[in-house]
Design a protein around this motif. Sequence first.
Motif, PDB file in Angstrom:
ATOM      1  N   ALA A 177       7.510  17.174  -5.091  1.00  0.00           N
ATOM      2  CA  ALA A 177       6.167  17.814  -5.245  1.00  0.00           C
ATOM      3  C   ALA A 177       5.388  16.875  -6.233  1.00  0.00           C
ATOM      4  N   ILE A 178       6.116  16.486  -7.289  1.00  0.00           N
ATOM      5  CA  ILE A 178       5.281  15.691  -8.145  1.00  0.00           C
ATOM      6  C   ILE A 178       5.053  14.496  -7.830  1.00  0.00           C
ATOM      7  N   ALA A 179       5.921  13.890  -6.727  1.00  0.00           N
ATOM      8  CA  ALA A 179       5.433  12.549  -6.164  1.00  0.00           C
ATOM      9  C   ALA A 179       4.363  12.687  -5.367  1.00  0.00           C
ATOM     10  N   VAL A 180       4.065  13.815  -4.490  1.00  0.00           N
ATOM     11  CA  VAL A 180       3.054  13.892  -3.827  1.00  0.00           C
ATOM     12  C   VAL A 180       1.827  14.079  -4.520  1.00  0.00           C
ATOM     13  N   THR A 212      -1.385  25.113   9.277  1.00  0.00           N
ATOM     14  CA  THR A 212      -0.883  26.237   8.653  1.00  0.00           C
ATOM     15  C   THR A 212      -1.856  26.844   7.588  1.00  0.00           C
ATOM     16  N   THR A 213      -2.222  25.929   6.422  1.00  0.00           N
ATOM     17  CA  THR A 213      -3.141  25.894   5.644  1.00  0.00           C
ATOM     18  C   THR A 213      -4.631  26.195   6.038  1.00  0.00           C
ATOM     19  N   SER A 214      -4.964  25.918   7.168  1.00  0.00           N
ATOM     20  CA  SER A 214      -6.247  26.276   7.628  1.00  0.00           C
ATOM     21  C   SER A 214      -6.346  27.791   7.810  1.00  0.00           C
ATOM     22  N   ASN A 215      -5.215  28.483   7.865  1.00  0.00           N
ATOM     23  CA  ASN A 215      -5.279  29.969   8.179  1.00  0.00           C
ATOM     24  C   ASN A 215      -5.073  30.861   6.853  1.00  0.00           C
ATOM     25  N   ILE A 216      -4.883  30.073   5.754  1.00  0.00           N
ATOM     26  CA  ILE A 216      -4.835  30.798   4.533  1.00  0.00           C
ATOM     27  C   ILE A 216      -6.023  30.704   3.702  1.00  0.00           C
ATOM     28  N   HIS A 217      -6.569  31.744   3.205  1.00  0.00           N
ATOM     29  CA  HIS A 217      -7.846  31.933   2.286  1.00  0.00           C
ATOM     30  C   HIS A 217      -7.324  31.509   0.870  1.00  0.00           C
ATOM     31  N   THR A 218      -8.471  30.840   0.117  1.00  0.00           N
ATOM     32  CA  THR A 218      -8.083  30.053  -1.112  1.00  0.00           C
ATOM     33  C   THR A 218      -7.233  31.325  -2.008  1.00  0.00           C
ATOM     34  N   GLU A 219      -7.692  32.664  -2.065  1.00  0.00           N
ATOM     35  CA  GLU A 219      -7.300  33.606  -2.723  1.00  0.00           C
ATOM     36  C   GLU A 219      -5.710  33.691  -2.556  1.00  0.00           C
ATOM     37  N   ALA A 220      -5.439  33.447  -1.381  1.00  0.00           N
ATOM     38  CA  ALA A 220      -3.874  33.782  -1.094  1.00  0.00           C
ATOM     39  C   ALA A 220      -3.118  32.559  -1.127  1.00  0.00           C
ATOM     40  N   MET A 221      -3.574  31.385  -1.623  1.00  0.00           N
ATOM     41  CA  MET A 221      -2.749  30.242  -1.477  1.00  0.00           C
ATOM     42  C   MET A 221      -1.769  30.387  -2.978  1.00  0.00           C
ATOM     43  N   LYS A 222      -0.447  29.852  -2.414  1.00  0.00           N
ATOM     44  CA  LYS A 222       0.527  29.800  -3.538  1.00  0.00           C
ATOM     45  C   LYS A 222       0.689  28.021  -3.651  1.00  0.00           C
ATOM     46  N   TYR A 223       0.868  27.766  -5.017  1.00  0.00           N
ATOM     47  CA  TYR A 223       1.268  26.429  -5.334  1.00  0.00           C
ATOM     48  C   TYR A 223       2.312  25.866  -5.972  1.00  0.00           C
ATOM     49  N   LEU A 224       2.917  24.876  -5.482  1.00  0.00           N
ATOM     50  CA  LEU A 224       4.214  24.213  -5.868  1.00  0.00           C
ATOM     51  C   LEU A 224       3.619  23.628  -7.264  1.00  0.00           C
ATOM     52  N   GLY A 225       2.560  23.125  -7.402  1.00  0.00           N
ATOM     53  CA  GLY A 225       2.135  22.493  -8.572  1.00  0.00           C
ATOM     54  C   GLY A 225       0.711  22.057  -8.441  1.00  0.00           C
ATOM     55  N   ILE A 226      -0.011  21.749  -9.635  1.00  0.00           N
ATOM     56  CA  ILE A 226      -1.135  21.352  -9.628  1.00  0.00           C
ATOM     57  C   ILE A 226      -1.304  20.057 -10.692  1.00  0.00           C
ATOM     58  N   ALA A 227      -2.200  19.028 -10.543  1.00  0.00           N
ATOM     59  CA  ALA A 227      -2.487  18.030 -11.373  1.00  0.00           C
ATOM     60  C   ALA A 227      -4.138  18.457 -11.863  1.00  0.00           C
ATOM     61  N   LEU A 228      -4.127  18.170 -13.150  1.00  0.00           N
ATOM     62  CA  LEU A 228      -5.728  18.584 -13.737  1.00  0.00           C
ATOM     63  C   LEU A 228      -6.164  16.943 -14.062  1.00  0.00           C
ATOM     64  N   THR A 262      -1.561  11.270  -5.003  1.00  0.00           N
ATOM     65  CA  THR A 262      -2.996  11.614  -4.500  1.00  0.00           C
ATOM     66  C   THR A 262      -3.761  11.614  -5.949  1.00  0.00           C
ATOM     67  N   ALA A 263      -3.263  12.243  -6.924  1.00  0.00           N
ATOM     68  CA  ALA A 263      -4.123  11.785  -8.322  1.00  0.00           C
ATOM     69  C   ALA A 263      -4.464  10.300  -8.481  1.00  0.00           C
ATOM     70  N   GLY A 264      -3.564   9.740  -8.390  1.00  0.00           N
ATOM     71  CA  GLY A 264      -3.774   8.031  -8.365  1.00  0.00           C
ATOM     72  C   GLY A 264      -4.608   7.510  -7.707  1.00  0.00           C
ATOM     73  N   LYS A 265      -4.629   7.980  -6.350  1.00  0.00           N
ATOM     74  CA  LYS A 265      -5.427   7.297  -5.190  1.00  0.00           C
ATOM     75  C   LYS A 265      -7.058   7.946  -5.664  1.00  0.00           C
ATOM     76  N   ARG A 266      -6.980   9.206  -6.168  1.00  0.00           N
ATOM     77  CA  ARG A 266      -8.325   9.767  -6.376  1.00  0.00           C
ATOM     78  C   ARG A 266      -9.228   9.051  -7.676  1.00  0.00           C
ATOM     79  N   HIS A 267      -8.178   8.730  -8.610  1.00  0.00           N
ATOM     80  CA  HIS A 267      -8.793   8.429  -9.783  1.00  0.00           C
ATOM     81  C   HIS A 267      -7.988   7.174 -10.435  1.00  0.00           C
ATOM     82  N   PRO A 268      -8.295   5.838  -9.495  1.00  0.00           N
ATOM     83  CA  PRO A 268      -7.462   4.794 -10.150  1.00  0.00           C
ATOM     84  C   PRO A 268      -7.956   4.277 -11.376  1.00  0.00           C
ATOM     85  N   VAL A 269      -9.049   4.959 -11.947  1.00  0.00           N
ATOM     86  CA  VAL A 269      -9.492   4.298 -13.460  1.00  0.00           C
ATOM     87  C   VAL A 269      -8.475   4.947 -14.539  1.00  0.00           C
ATOM     88  N   LEU A 270      -7.751   5.848 -14.070  1.00  0.00           N
ATOM     89  CA  LEU A 270      -6.502   5.946 -15.111  1.00  0.00           C
ATOM     90  C   LEU A 270      -5.385   5.097 -15.279  1.00  0.00           C
TER      91      LEU A 270
END
Length: 148
Positions: free
Chosen positions: A35-38, A114-130, A42-50
């Motif tokens: 999960a950390i690697a994924v 699978t995720t297309s059938n889940i509303h945002t409020e019902a999502m559960k996360y393994l992790g997040i990057a801020l 993704t964060a690195g691709k979205r923000h190469p300035v980091l």
Amino acid sequence: MYNENNEFLTVLDEIPTRCTIIMDKALSGGLLANAIAVIALTAGKRHPVLLGESLIDASGEAHPGLIPTGIPMLCADTEDLKEIRKAALEKGCDVVDFPVEGQQTKNYEEFLATTSNIHTEAMKYLGIALIGSRRTINKLTGKCQMIK
């Protein structure tokens, strides 16, 4: 926000100065590492300035640049992850989230379906990057613990 080529367009008002990853404290071992690697890729691709400039060793060989500010690795319970994610988006941070279905499905197409059938409020996360300003992220993550 994405353009017509499905490339991420930053929505941040300023150049990000911090990336912090917060994981579900119930994860461990290979599932945690995956999960950390994924999230990090993704964060690195979205923000190469980091990323910092390339490292040059004493032999003159170049090595890929790394993030010069480091990436704090924190943990929280499932409900706190949802709250932090929501608050971060409200404060203008970019958030890379990894829903639990990412490790429960067999391929990306199934994950998408699978995720297309889940509303945002019902999502559960393994992790997040801020990704955003150091000050904002530090305020959002003050209750989190370091991953051990």
